[in-house]
Write a protein that holds these residues in place. Structure first.
Motif, PDB file in Angstrom:
ATOM      1  N   ALA A  26       0.995  -1.266   0.054  1.00  0.00           N
ATOM      2  CA  ALA A  26      -0.003  -0.081  -0.014  1.00  0.00           C
ATOM      3  C   ALA A  26       0.885   1.160  -0.069  1.00  0.00           C
ATOM      4  CB  ALA A  26      -0.789   0.058   1.179  1.00  0.00           C
ATOM      5  N   LEU A  27       2.034   0.916   0.458  1.00  0.00           N
ATOM      6  CA  LEU A  27       2.844   2.393   0.754  1.00  0.00           C
ATOM      7  C   LEU A  27       4.133   2.454  -0.219  1.00  0.00           C
ATOM      8  CD1 LEU A  27       2.521   2.674   4.599  1.00  0.00           C
ATOM      9  CD2 LEU A  27       0.830   3.700   2.841  1.00  0.00           C
ATOM     10  N   SER A  28       4.919   3.413  -0.128  1.00  0.00           N
ATOM     11  CA  SER A  28       6.110   3.518  -0.826  1.00  0.00           C
ATOM     12  C   SER A  28       6.994   2.845  -0.270  1.00  0.00           C
ATOM     13  CB  SER A  28       6.309   5.014  -0.944  1.00  0.00           C
ATOM     14  OG  SER A  28       6.929   5.465   0.307  1.00  0.00           O
ATOM     15  N   PRO A  29       8.143   2.519  -0.820  1.00  0.00           N
ATOM     16  CA  PRO A  29       9.352   1.496  -0.437  1.00  0.00           C
ATOM     17  C   PRO A  29      10.012   2.234   0.958  1.00  0.00           C
ATOM     18  CG  PRO A  29       9.490   1.498  -2.774  1.00  0.00           C
ATOM     19  CD  PRO A  29       8.541   2.547  -2.435  1.00  0.00           C
ATOM     20  N   SER A  30       9.898   3.663   1.095  1.00  0.00           N
ATOM     21  CA  SER A  30      10.725   4.209   1.943  1.00  0.00           C
ATOM     22  C   SER A  30       9.921   4.013   3.224  1.00  0.00           C
ATOM     23  CB  SER A  30      10.763   5.741   1.553  1.00  0.00           C
ATOM     24  OG  SER A  30       9.488   6.281   1.533  1.00  0.00           O
ATOM     25  N   SER A  31       8.836   3.732   3.370  1.00  0.00           N
ATOM     26  CA  SER A  31       7.882   3.332   4.590  1.00  0.00           C
ATOM     27  C   SER A  31       8.536   2.197   5.210  1.00  0.00           C
ATOM     28  CB  SER A  31       6.429   3.290   4.242  1.00  0.00           C
ATOM     29  OG  SER A  31       6.336   1.967   3.312  1.00  0.00           O
ATOM     30  N   HIS A  32       9.150   1.220   4.566  1.00  0.00           N
ATOM     31  CA  HIS A  32       9.773   0.173   5.152  1.00  0.00           C
ATOM     32  C   HIS A  32      10.842   0.506   6.423  1.00  0.00           C
ATOM     33  CE1 HIS A  32       9.143  -1.431   1.037  1.00  0.00           C
ATOM     34  NE2 HIS A  32       7.823  -1.276   1.626  1.00  0.00           N
ATOM     35  N   LYS A  33      11.229   1.637   6.204  1.00  0.00           N
ATOM     36  CA  LYS A  33      12.376   1.995   7.421  1.00  0.00           C
ATOM     37  C   LYS A  33      11.529   2.207   8.746  1.00  0.00           C
ATOM     38  CE  LYS A  33      15.268   4.397   4.246  1.00  0.00           C
ATOM     39  NZ  LYS A  33      15.757   5.710   3.849  1.00  0.00           N
ATOM     40  N   LEU A  34      10.204   2.216   8.550  1.00  0.00           N
ATOM     41  CA  LEU A  34       9.467   2.644   9.999  1.00  0.00           C
ATOM     42  C   LEU A  34       9.327   1.115  10.789  1.00  0.00           C
ATOM     43  CD1 LEU A  34       7.810   4.779  11.293  1.00  0.00           C
ATOM     44  CD2 LEU A  34       5.637   3.747  10.242  1.00  0.00           C
ATOM     45  N   ALA A  35       9.291   0.034   9.986  1.00  0.00           N
ATOM     46  CA  ALA A  35       9.242  -1.217  10.556  1.00  0.00           C
ATOM     47  C   ALA A  35      10.238  -1.518  11.018  1.00  0.00           C
ATOM     48  CB  ALA A  35       8.637  -2.027   9.538  1.00  0.00           C
ATOM     49  N   LEU A  36      11.461  -1.182  10.176  1.00  0.00           N
ATOM     50  CA  LEU A  36      13.033  -1.416  10.561  1.00  0.00           C
ATOM     51  C   LEU A  36      13.221  -0.718  12.075  1.00  0.00           C
ATOM     52  CD1 LEU A  36      15.700  -2.743   9.877  1.00  0.00           C
ATOM     53  CD2 LEU A  36      16.216  -0.343   8.833  1.00  0.00           C
ATOM     54  N   LYS A  37      12.719   0.655  12.135  1.00  0.00           N
ATOM     55  CA  LYS A  37      12.570   1.210  13.529  1.00  0.00           C
ATOM     56  C   LYS A  37      12.048   0.499  14.656  1.00  0.00           C
ATOM     57  CE  LYS A  37      11.129   5.593  15.601  1.00  0.00           C
ATOM     58  NZ  LYS A  37      10.168   5.343  16.496  1.00  0.00           N
ATOM     59  N   GLY A  38      10.966  -0.011  14.069  1.00  0.00           N
ATOM     60  CA  GLY A  38      10.201  -0.715  15.143  1.00  0.00           C
ATOM     61  C   GLY A  38      11.023  -1.989  15.844  1.00  0.00           C
ATOM     62  N   ILE A  39      11.787  -2.773  14.722  1.00  0.00           N
ATOM     63  CA  ILE A  39      12.385  -3.863  14.984  1.00  0.00           C
ATOM     64  C   ILE A  39      13.705  -3.665  16.135  1.00  0.00           C
ATOM     65  CG2 ILE A  39      13.903  -5.572  14.250  1.00  0.00           C
ATOM     66  CD1 ILE A  39      12.311  -5.685  11.720  1.00  0.00           C
ATOM     67  N   TYR A  40      14.220  -2.723  15.985  1.00  0.00           N
ATOM     68  CA  TYR A  40      15.445  -2.193  16.742  1.00  0.00           C
ATOM     69  C   TYR A  40      14.701  -1.837  18.135  1.00  0.00           C
ATOM     70  CZ  TYR A  40      18.783  -2.089  13.202  1.00  0.00           C
ATOM     71  OH  TYR A  40      19.723  -2.508  11.999  1.00  0.00           O
TER      72      TYR A  40
END
Length: 385
Positions: A26-40
């Motif tokens: 649903a979102l742009s590829p750059s939004s994937h960094k938000l989940a990366l932040k959550g993982i850390y």
């Protein structure tokens, strides 16, 4: 990521697992960094005893919901984040903490099946008729599956071998303990047969294909899952090649939610007020499982290598006559438009530069495409049902 904007803006990781899957479609590829932040955030706040918990960072909350944590570190959480984004940068940094959680906090019995843990909040879903024994083994198996893939990626062959042996033991003993001949049920479980448990047995791979006819019968009768777990019920139906019923059940389950003219968001439960769960918020992104499945299964767009460098288009249209989806990747937009007439499907496909695509028709026939070998990016195809 958060569970909702109106009750609390908290990073519940059960919610985030569903949400990060939706984001890739649903979102742009750059939004994937938000989940990366959550993982850390999730792994850096691991407790001294090895337990992980969410929401994180810790404030007035340090409690573990065991099944949500297994989902988080597992196939639909961390592994989906890696495989769909193509970003493995986080894997080395969190692997040891993930391994600690799965092999020291969790234990298995003599048969190799995982021992249930209450944690701080033994929560499998909202609603009733939740068969925790089946669910915990499915979620643990999927967590091991992700960990094994990461171990191989990091060159940890001994870990991968041991994890593989654990997965083999679960697979060998799962039916012996839980299969009744018509459904999966935990010994001693007294509730109605749990639709969630049947679905998780399918999507985890623990249910073999010969069980599918019986499991479809169960899913035509039992409807206990909240929208959070309904995503996996619907995915299981697509996996069992029941797209028409998957779409029928999707419409039935979401009809009441869609009938509220004053709301454009998805609810935490199937209704609001007394028909809701957990306070019944009206804006809960964990309910968006169909958003993922309509692109991933109906239009059939799934990566076959990290980050969509290669992907397949394997449409499961059911009774639909038209469907289309666009997926934004780091390489560009994948576009699929489908039209079905009688027993034939016509597809128009856009393959971004730097990627390759394989079209898989319902009859099993396959055709490969890449922009370098085809003058046109948009290719008309036909395939028999």
């Amino acid at each position: 990521y958060m569970d909702c904007p109106d009750r609390e803006r908290a990073q519940w990781w059960g919610d985030e697992v569903n949400e990060l899957g939706e984001a890739f479609y649903a979102l742009s590829p750059s939004s994937h960094k938000l989940a990366l932040k959550g993982i850390y955030e999730l792994m850096n706040w691991q407790r001294e005893d090895g337990v992980i918990f969410a929401p994180a960072p810790a404030g007035n909350w340090r409690k573990e919901l065991p099944l949500q944590m297994l989902a988080s570190v597992g196939w639909y959480g961390f592994y989906t984040q890696y495989y769909y984004s193509g970003d493995s940068s986080f894997v080395a940094g969190i692997y040891d903490r993930m391994h600690h959680y799965l092999h020291e906090v969790w234990q298995v019995d003599k048969s190799g099946l995982v021992i249930e843990r209450d944690g701080d909040w033994s929560w499998g879903d909202w609603g009733e008729n939740i068969d925790m024994g089946v669910l915990v083994n499915c979620w643990y198996y999927l967590a091991l599956k992700a960990e094994k893939a990461f171990a191989l990626q990091l060159g940890k062959a001994a870990d991968a071998d041991e994890i593989g042996r654990m997965m083999y033991s679960i697979g060998k003993c799962f039916d012996t303990k839980f299969w009744t001949g018509s459904a999966y049920r935990s010994p001693g479980y007294k509730g109605e047969t749990d639709d969630r448990a049947q679905a998780m047995a399918v999507v985890s791979g623990l249910a073999s294909a010969d069980k599918y006819p019986a499991l479809v019968k169960v899913l035509k009768k039992e409807c206990h899952a909240s929208p959070y777990m309904e995503k996996y019920v619907l995915e299981a139906l697509f996996q069992m090649n029941e797209p028409a019923f998957a779409l029928e059940r999707m419409k039935q389950r979401y009809a009441k939610m869609m009938d509220y003219p004053e709301y454009t968001t998805l609810f935490e439960g199937w209704g609001i007020g007394p028909d809701g769960f957990g306070g019944g918020t009206i804006n809960h992104a964990w309910s968006g499982g169909p958003l993922t499945l309509l692109s991933q299964k109906v239009c059939g767009i799934e990566p076959t290598s990290p980050g969509f460098r290669s992907f397949k288009v394997c449409p499961q249209m059911g009774t639909l006559t038209e469907a289309s989806a666009t997926v934004d990747t780091h390489f560009g937009k994948i576009k699929v438009s489908l039209k079905r007439k009688g027993k034939k499907i016509q597809a128009t496909l856009s393959v971004p530069e730097g990627t390759t695509a394989e079209v898989i028709w319902p009859d099993g026939s396959r055709k490969n495409f890449d922009p370098g070998r085809h003058q046109a990016k948009h290719v008309g195809l036909k395939g028999k049902k």
